[in-house]
Design a protein around this motif. Structure first.
Motif, mmCIF file in Angstrom:
data_model
loop_
_atom_site.group_PDB
_atom_site.id
_atom_site.type_symbol
_atom_site.label_atom_id
_atom_site.label_comp_id
_atom_site.label_asym_id
_atom_site.label_seq_id
_atom_site.Cartn_x
_atom_site.Cartn_y
_atom_site.Cartn_z
ATOM 1 N N VAL A 1 -35.115 54.314 -37.535
ATOM 2 C CA VAL A 1 -35.017 53.088 -36.741
ATOM 3 C C VAL A 1 -36.315 52.856 -35.970
ATOM 4 O O VAL A 1 -36.838 51.728 -35.922
ATOM 5 N N THR B 1 -29.645 47.232 -33.804
ATOM 6 C CA THR B 1 -31.095 47.162 -33.997
ATOM 7 C C THR B 1 -31.547 45.722 -34.234
ATOM 8 O O THR B 1 -32.622 45.322 -33.803
ATOM 9 N N TYR C 1 -30.273 49.282 -45.571
ATOM 10 C CA TYR C 1 -29.892 49.542 -44.180
ATOM 11 C C TYR C 1 -28.525 48.947 -43.854
ATOM 12 O O TYR C 1 -27.680 49.608 -43.229
#
Length: 357
Positions: A61, A154, A296
């Motif tokens: 990340v 995120t 992801y």
């Protein structure tokens, strides 16, 4: 003056740096490997054992955030100082980020409702569901500000970064980067000493400084800075050693223990004078880099499929690593299919439409 590697043209008219695409793949693989190890524990039970060593995969990340900061400055070269820069920048980013994320979010909501029915409303309020689609940090019923897709936290940082970046892109490149560095530094400092309400409490996390690392590297790149092959190799090796030696950081120091090695790795690749011509393995990692966003977002959805099929047919209790490997490979295959059949066609169609406006 050769670049690390160039191939294709990015959305801002700048050539795609293949070394950065490979780093995207590395970042996504890190996160996937961590979650595949976690899936082993979830499905088979027992202690993590050697799988505990894969915790470092979470640093993917941080590498993503550094890469994002680099790419935003690098690919927006033609937009700095233009009156239409903010509109063009945001529309391009939304076309790139939103469709797949929204589709996966809808799939998760439908899954929760189909399997658990009204339990959906024990976790989310209507407002928190809407906030998930708007990339807005908003508390669920339990008070935690997680979106429906848990990894979407995120993207909430990404969209905040995009919004600030869009506001500064009216400035020349140097001024835009300097402004964001100052704003982010001030926000993180304020959040350290003052209890802020949501969403500012969320945005004030020091992890946002990792975007600044990437922007500064891109600024150096655009102004002609390059590293000799020897220097680039030393910095790259130091970055890998830094990741290997880093303790598991808490949120306050993550941008140092994982962010700085990530920045060193990006700098060693992006600023290197070496022209990289990838072979078959490199091209495969390039494809994974292209598909990294799909990888992801989609990989958590593939784990239940493995659990309900292969996991029921075979007893993996004596070979937990094999179960984790199958889950890992299934996620990679599914992400490439998703990229080729969904993400890439939709992104290209939207970008073609945007170019006509």
């Amino acid at each position: 003056m050769a670049e690390s590697a160039v191939g294709g043209v990015g959305e801002g008219g700048s050539p795609t740096l293949k070394s950065i695409q490979v780093l995207r793949a590395v970042a996504a693989i890190g996160v996937l490997t961590l979650h595949a190890a976690t899936e082993k524990v979830t499905f088979l039970g027992g202690e993590p054992g050697p799988f505990r060593n894969f915790l470092l995969g979470a640093a993917g990340v941080d590498l993503f955030f550094v890469i994002s900061g680099f790419v935003m400055v690098y690919s927006s070269e033609s937009l700095f100082g233009r009156a239409d820069g903010p509109r063009k920048f945001l529309s391009r980013r939304l076309a790139r980020i939103a469709p797949l994320y929204w589709a996966v979010t809808v799939a998760i909501i439908l899954y929760i409702y189909a399997v658990h029915g009204a339990k959906l409303w024990e976790i989310y309020t209507p407002a928190s569901l809407i906030a998930s689609f708007l990339f807005w940090p908003y508390p669920r019923v339990d008070g935690y500000a997680f979106p429906v897709h848990l990894l979407g936290w995120t993207l909430n940082y990404e969209m905040f970064f995009y919004a600030v970046f869009a506001g500064t892109i009216l400035l020349p490149r140097r001024a835009a980067v300097a402004t964001i560095v100052v704003v982010f530094g001030a926000l993180v400092t304020l959040g350290r000493y003052v209890t802020l309400p949501l969403p500012f409490q969320f945005w004030a996390n020091s992890i946002i400084l990792e975007f600044c690392y990437g922007m500064l590297i891109a600024l150096a790149y655009r102004e002609g800075a390059r590293l000799s092959p020897t220097t680039a190799s030393i910095i790259g090796a130091a970055a890998v050693a830094g990741f290997a030696a880093a303790a598991t950081p808490n949120g306050e120091w993550r941008m140092l223990f994982w962010g700085l090695p990530g920045a060193a790795l990006v700098a060693s690749c992006a600023l290197s004078e070496i022209t990289w011509r990838p072979g078959p393995v490199g091209r495969f990692f390039g494809l994974l880099g292209d598909a990294s966003y799909s990888l992801y977002l989609v990989h958590p959805l593939t784990f239940p499929l493995v659990r309900w099929t292969i996991g029921r047919w075979f007893d993996f209790s004596q070979v937990p690593w094999l179960y984790a490997a199958i889950a890992w490979l299934t996620a990679v295959a599914a992400s490439i299919v998703c990229y080729l059949l969904f993400e890439r066609p939709i992104t290209r169609a939207l970008q073609r439409r945007l170019r006509r406006t």
